[in-house]
Design an enzyme around this catalytic site. Sequence first.
Site, mmCIF file in Angstrom:
data_model
loop_
_atom_site.group_PDB
_atom_site.id
_atom_site.type_symbol
_atom_site.label_atom_id
_atom_site.label_comp_id
_atom_site.label_asym_id
_atom_site.label_seq_id
_atom_site.Cartn_x
_atom_site.Cartn_y
_atom_site.Cartn_z
ATOM 1 N N ALA A 53 0.797 -1.236 0.000
ATOM 2 C CA ALA A 53 0.000 0.000 0.000
ATOM 3 C C ALA A 53 0.832 1.292 0.000
ATOM 4 O O ALA A 53 0.641 2.151 -0.870
ATOM 5 C CB ALA A 53 -0.978 -0.037 1.176
ATOM 6 N N ASP B 41 -4.049 -2.518 4.043
ATOM 7 C CA ASP B 41 -4.277 -1.761 2.798
ATOM 8 C C ASP B 41 -5.306 -0.661 2.974
ATOM 9 O O ASP B 41 -5.310 0.327 2.260
ATOM 10 C CB ASP B 41 -4.700 -2.705 1.676
#
Length: 333
Positions: A51, A226
């Site tokens: 991420a 994420d």
Amino acid sequence: MITFKTVEYDESQNRLVILDQTKLPEEEVYLTLKTAEDVYHAITNMNLRGAPLIGVAAAYGVVLAAHRGNPVSAGKACDLIQSARPTAVNLFWALERMRNRMRQAKDLYKELLQEARMIEKDDKESCQKIGALGTDLIADGSKIMVHCNAGALATSGIGTALGIIYTAKQQGKDFVVYSNETRPLLQGARLTSWELCKNDVVIYTICDNMAATFMPEMSLVLVGADRIALNGDVANKIGTRGLAIIARYYHIPFYVAAPISTFDFALTCGKQIPIEERNPDEIRMFHGRNIVATSARICNPAFDVTPAELVTGIVTEKCIVTPPYEENIRRLQ
Ligand code: MRU
């Protein structure tokens, strides 16, 4: 400690050099990205992933498009790169910063480059702070289970979950890591083993279906994220929720490490997090061989959502967030 660079913007040639993670652990090779389209493809093909790193690369993708000072190209680059992957909110967060900067810019290229460099610097600093705060979770003699790769390879710094591990190692703590291989793309087997071995951390790689067998021995589970909703529900690599359930059964603390850029303050719960469904061939094929009967259907969600009630705490660059999550997550804003 970290001897590789996941991304590096070369201003003299307006190009982005990235470590190609699809080739690890066999080869450490670097790819040169010259356009926003190249960055889009590198993210969708997972030449780079994780991420925070996706956010940093996305910002530089916009810089590549803004080189000639054209705001239309830069705007189109934002739209394209934003569509690369849906789950990691860092992508949208970084592009929002770039768009805001674009609106006020007098010298477009210079200012966008400045913003991208700042996003990268913030990411590096967040990793350091997460490491410094999280190291207290690791006692001498610990056994730590990790999933996927939330390391230096997933950021532009020392990593989030693995940033904690590197910091503990630097402090001379003695511990071992158990890394799930993380089917289907094997980020745990390929990437986590590669970077931890490079840094002399003792690591056992285990198959995903061994997690319950080894869990009773663990001191803690440490994963990345994420996207995290306001109520503390955490989206992370598929398989994370299963680990959290097993950890709860055996009373093992389950911690998430993530920068504040991974929180989505607009979402009240994890049900609202979009989950990426990836190409069935990632499951159907293994080392170029078809390993599934051709008429079998395939499900390939890349992420799952772990309910907040299974999360012991979330290590951020500001503090370790614990329940009540909604109240404490709001304070991070
Ligand atoms: O599909 P990936 O490899 O991008 O998934 C990565 C993860 O799930 C990581 O745990 C997450 O992005 C955190 S990285 C610091």
